[in-house]
Every structure is written in structure tokens, then in C-alpha cells.
Design a protein around this motif. Structure first.
Motif, PDB file in Angstrom:
ATOM      1  N   LEU A 172       0.845  -1.192   0.000  1.00  0.00           N
ATOM      2  CA  LEU A 172       0.000   0.000   0.000  1.00  0.00           C
ATOM      3  C   LEU A 172       0.880   1.242   0.000  1.00  0.00           C
ATOM      4  O   LEU A 172       1.749   1.389   0.850  1.00  0.00           O
ATOM      5  CB  LEU A 172      -0.910   0.011   1.221  1.00  0.00           C
ATOM      6  CG  LEU A 172      -1.734   1.268   1.426  1.00  0.00           C
ATOM      7  CD1 LEU A 172      -2.759   1.443   0.318  1.00  0.00           C
ATOM      8  CD2 LEU A 172      -2.412   1.243   2.792  1.00  0.00           C
ATOM      9  N   VAL A 173       0.630   2.129  -0.944  1.00  0.00           N
ATOM     10  CA  VAL A 173       1.357   3.401  -1.005  1.00  0.00           C
ATOM     11  C   VAL A 173       0.570   4.482  -0.265  1.00  0.00           C
ATOM     12  O   VAL A 173       1.121   5.208   0.555  1.00  0.00           O
ATOM     13  CB  VAL A 173       1.587   3.830  -2.464  1.00  0.00           C
ATOM     14  CG1 VAL A 173       2.268   5.195  -2.524  1.00  0.00           C
ATOM     15  CG2 VAL A 173       2.402   2.778  -3.203  1.00  0.00           C
ATOM     16  N   ALA A 174      -0.720   4.573  -0.572  1.00  0.00           N
ATOM     17  CA  ALA A 174      -1.572   5.562   0.079  1.00  0.00           C
ATOM     18  C   ALA A 174      -3.021   5.188  -0.163  1.00  0.00           C
ATOM     19  O   ALA A 174      -3.344   4.595  -1.195  1.00  0.00           O
ATOM     20  CB  ALA A 174      -1.305   6.967  -0.466  1.00  0.00           C
ATOM     21  N   ASP A 175      -3.867   5.522   0.796  1.00  0.00           N
ATOM     22  CA  ASP A 175      -5.295   5.359   0.569  1.00  0.00           C
ATOM     23  C   ASP A 175      -6.047   6.516   1.208  1.00  0.00           C
ATOM     24  O   ASP A 175      -5.503   7.279   2.007  1.00  0.00           O
ATOM     25  CB  ASP A 175      -5.817   3.999   1.042  1.00  0.00           C
ATOM     26  CG  ASP A 175      -5.659   3.759   2.527  1.00  0.00           C
ATOM     27  OD1 ASP A 175      -5.787   2.599   2.942  1.00  0.00           O
ATOM     28  OD2 ASP A 175      -5.398   4.713   3.270  1.00  0.00           O
ATOM     29  N   ILE A 176      -7.296   6.639   0.793  1.00  0.00           N
ATOM     30  CA  ILE A 176      -8.131   7.732   1.270  1.00  0.00           C
ATOM     31  C   ILE A 176      -9.556   7.211   1.383  1.00  0.00           C
ATOM     32  O   ILE A 176     -10.048   6.511   0.503  1.00  0.00           O
ATOM     33  CB  ILE A 176      -8.035   8.953   0.327  1.00  0.00           C
ATOM     34  CG1 ILE A 176      -8.840  10.132   0.865  1.00  0.00           C
ATOM     35  CG2 ILE A 176      -8.447   8.605  -1.102  1.00  0.00           C
ATOM     36  CD1 ILE A 176      -8.535  11.448   0.150  1.00  0.00           C
TER      37      ILE A 176
END
Length: 121
Positions: A47-51
């Protein structure tokens, strides 16, 4: 069903910037969170980034402060998630995947095909 289509990858020099975009169409109104993952050969996808739908974000430690994730909801049929990547490093090179989920927590339900990011040193 949700369809995810990524764009914006390519080759960039170390220290440069790229912006990845992902358009979610179909049942986009059902999406509770979207994110970007990456994978290099021989390694697990990470995972790099989530929102989330309430705007909460989460970043991989190594990209914190350099990458920014954001979502634009144009209507109930489409959402677009962006990943602004600055100060890119050779170790950021990977295939980047857009993902989305319909549940509040847990794993992603939908995946894009992936887009290649290459960072030259």
C-alpha cells in the motif's frame, strides 16, 4: 461493479514529479475508500496511500511528505483519485495499481490493471 482505469505513469528522473490518476466508473457511489498500491518483481504488493470517503488518508512511511493522495467526486457515477508524487527516488519505481473498496474496512474489492512508473537515477 466498479471499473478502474489508471493514467499518468511513465519515465521520470530522480527528484522529479509525476501525477497518477485513476477514474472509477460504474457503481462509484458505493465506494468507501480508494488507494494506490505498488509492486516490483519479486516483492509483495504494498500500500502506497489510501483515502476514505470521509477524507482520512494513510501513507506508506517511505512516501510520507513526498506523495499526496486526493479524490475528486464529480457525480455519483465517477470518482477520480490522484496520486501526486514528488521528489521521486529510484526505489519508487514500480507498477502502480489503483484500488477501491465498498466496505468501510478490509481489503480492496476492485483493482486497476496497473501502470508503470520508472525513475532513472
Amino acid at each position: 461493479q466498479v471499473q478502474l482505469v489508471e493514467s499518468g505513469g511513465g519515465l521520470v528522473q530522480a527528484g522529479g514529479s509525476l501525477r497518477l490518476s485513476c477514474v472509477a466508473s460504474g457503481s462509484a457511489f458505493s465506494i468507501r475508500a480508494m488507494g494506490w498500491y505498488r509492486q516490483v518483481p519479486g516483492k509483495q504488493r504494498e500500500l502506497v496511500a489510501d483515502i476514505t470517503s470521509d477524507g482520512s488518508t494513510n501513507y506508506l512511511d517511505s512516501v510520507q511528505g513526498r506523495f499526496t493522495i486526493s479524490v475528486v467526486s464529480r457525480d455519483n457515477a465517477k470518482n477520480t483519485v490522484h496520486l501526486e508524487m514528488n521528489s521521486l527516488k529510484p526505489e519508487d519505481a514500480a507498477v502502480y495499481y489503483c484500488a477501491a473498496r465498498e466496505r468501510a474496512t478490509g481489503g480492496m474489492d476492485y483493482w486497476g490493471k496497473g501502470i508503470l512508473v520508472t525513475v532513472s537515477s
